[in-house]
Scaffold this active site. Structure first.
Site, short mmCIF file in Angstrom:
data_model
loop_
_atom_site.label_atom_id
_atom_site.label_comp_id
_atom_site.label_asym_id
_atom_site.label_seq_id
_atom_site.Cartn_x
_atom_site.Cartn_y
_atom_site.Cartn_z
N GLU A 119 0.83 -1.22 0.00
CA GLU A 119 0.00 0.00 0.00
C GLU A 119 0.86 1.26 0.00
OE1 GLU A 119 -2.99 -0.33 -0.64
OE2 GLU A 119 -3.85 -2.09 0.37
N HIS A 142 -2.59 2.20 8.13
CA HIS A 142 -3.74 1.52 7.51
C HIS A 142 -3.94 0.24 8.32
CE1 HIS A 142 -6.18 -0.95 4.96
NE2 HIS A 142 -5.19 -1.78 4.73
N HIS A 144 -7.14 -2.92 9.82
CA HIS A 144 -8.39 -3.63 9.51
C HIS A 144 -9.25 -3.81 10.78
CE1 HIS A 144 -6.00 -5.91 6.06
NE2 HIS A 144 -6.13 -4.63 5.83
N HIS A 214 -12.69 -3.18 3.59
CA HIS A 214 -11.25 -3.47 3.65
C HIS A 214 -10.63 -2.95 4.95
CE1 HIS A 214 -7.03 -3.15 1.55
NE2 HIS A 214 -6.96 -3.49 2.82
#
Ligand code: 13P
Ligand code: ZN
Length: 267
Positions: A119, A142, A144, A214
Site C-alpha cells: 500500500e 492503515h 483492519h 477493507h
C-alpha cells in the site's frame, strides 16, 4: 552490519513507537497475518552518514509522482510482514527508504532489503498531502478494525456522513477527537494508485478514511496519534454494536447535544 538505529536515539524512538503500535494492532485483532501497514516520515532524523549509504535494492517505481516527497526518507512496514513480528523486531520486518529526485521512485537503504508495504502508493500519497498541508504530520496507518469494517457491509452506512454521525453520537469524545469524521472510499483494488488517489481526496474533508469492505487509513503528528484516531472511532463502533447485541437500537446523543459540544470545544 550495525543497525542505522545504533547511536541515533531520536530515530530509534520513532521506530520504537511504530513497534509499540504494531503490538496494539495485533492485540486488538486488527492485524490478521500481514494485515495493515505503517509508515513514518523520518527525514528529520537522517544525518549525513545515512545519506552517504548506498542503496541495498534496485530502484522501484512508486506508481505515482509525489512532488513534496523530494529528498524524504521513510520507515515502512515490509510487504507480507506481520504486525506482531514488526512489534518485536521492527528493523527485520520494515526498512528505511529514500525517495529519489524524480519523486516517482525509491530505493531501500537500511537495515535489510525488506520491500515496503504493497500500500506504499497510498501511504506516500498521504505523506505528500501531509507535507503540503504544513502541519508537521509525520505518520500514516492503515489497519483492519473488525467493527468498523463490518459496518461497511451495510449499504445504508456508506451514504455520505451516515457513519460519521452515528459514530459521533455514541460518545462525546469521538466528536471531540475526530471532529471531521470518517470519509468513505467505495471499494477499490487493494494497493492500487486509484485507491491512493481516492484516499487523498477523502482526507481533504475527513480525519480518517474508510476503504469499503477493507480497512481504515489515518494520519497524525506521530504514529500514536494516528492510531488513536482509529481507536476512538472503533470505540464508538463497539458501543453501537454492544447496544445492538443487547437487543436495542442506541438512541445516541441528540443533534442539540452535539451542536453544544461543537461550540464548547470549537470543533
Ligand atoms: P502489506 O503486507 O503489503 O503491507 O499489505 C497488507 C494490507 O493490509 C494490504 O491492504
Ligand atoms: Zn489492508
Amino acid at each position: 552490519m550495525e543497525s542505522i538505529l545504533a547511536n541515533r536515539p531520536a530515530l530509534a524512538t520513532e521506530v520504537d513507537k511504530v513497534a509499540e503500535v504494531a503490538g496494539y494492532l495485533w492485540q486488538k485483532g486488527w492485524a490478521e497475518r500481514n494485515g495493515g501497514n505503517i509508515t513514518v516520515n523520518v527525514t528529520e532524523h537522517i544525518d549525513d552518514a545515512i545519506r552517504a549509504l548506498p542503496a541495498i535494492s534496485p530502484r522501484y517505481p512508486i506508481g505515482t509522482v509525489l512532488p513534496h516527497l523530494k529528498g524524504c526518507w521513510f520507515f515502512c512496514k515490509g510487504t507480507n510482514r506481520r504486525m506482531r513480528d514488526l512489534a518485536r523486531r521492527p528493523m527485520e520486518n520494515g526498512s528505511v527508504i529514500r525517495i529519489l529526485d524524480d519523486c516517482a521512485s525509491y530505493e531501500i537503504v537500511a537495515d535489510a532489503p525488506v520491500k515496503p508495504t504493497s500500500e506504499l502508493a497510498s501511504h506516500l500519497s498521504m505523506h505528500d498531502k501531509m507535507i503540503a498541508d504544513g502541519q508537521g504530520y509525520k505518520a500514516a496507518i492503515h489497519t483492519h478494525p473488525i467493527d468498523l469494517v463490518a459496518m461497511t457491509h451495510n449499504p445504508a452506512f456508506l451514504k455520505k456522513d451516515v457513519l460519521t454521525n452515528l459514530l459521533w453520537s455514541m460518545i462525546p469524545e469521538t466528536r471531540a477527537f475526530c471532529p471531521k469524521g470518517l470519509g468513505i472510499v467505495p471499494y477499490k483494488m487493494p494497493s492500487s494508485v486509484e485507491l491512493a488517489e481516492a484516499t487523498i481526496e477523502a482526507l481533504k474533508e475527513y480525519d480518517v478514511v474508510m476503504w469499503e469492505k477493507h480497512g481504515v487509513c489515518a494520519v497524525g503528528p506521530d504514529i500514536f496519534e494516528a492510531f488513536d484516531q482509529v481507536d476512538v472511532l472503533s470505540k464508538s463502533a463497539q458501543i453501537y454494536l454492544t447496544a445492538r447485541s443487547m437487543g436495542f437500537e442506541p438512541t445516541g446523543t441528540t443533534q442539540e447535544q452535539m451542536d453544544e459540544l461543537k461550540q464548547a470545544f470549537d470543533l
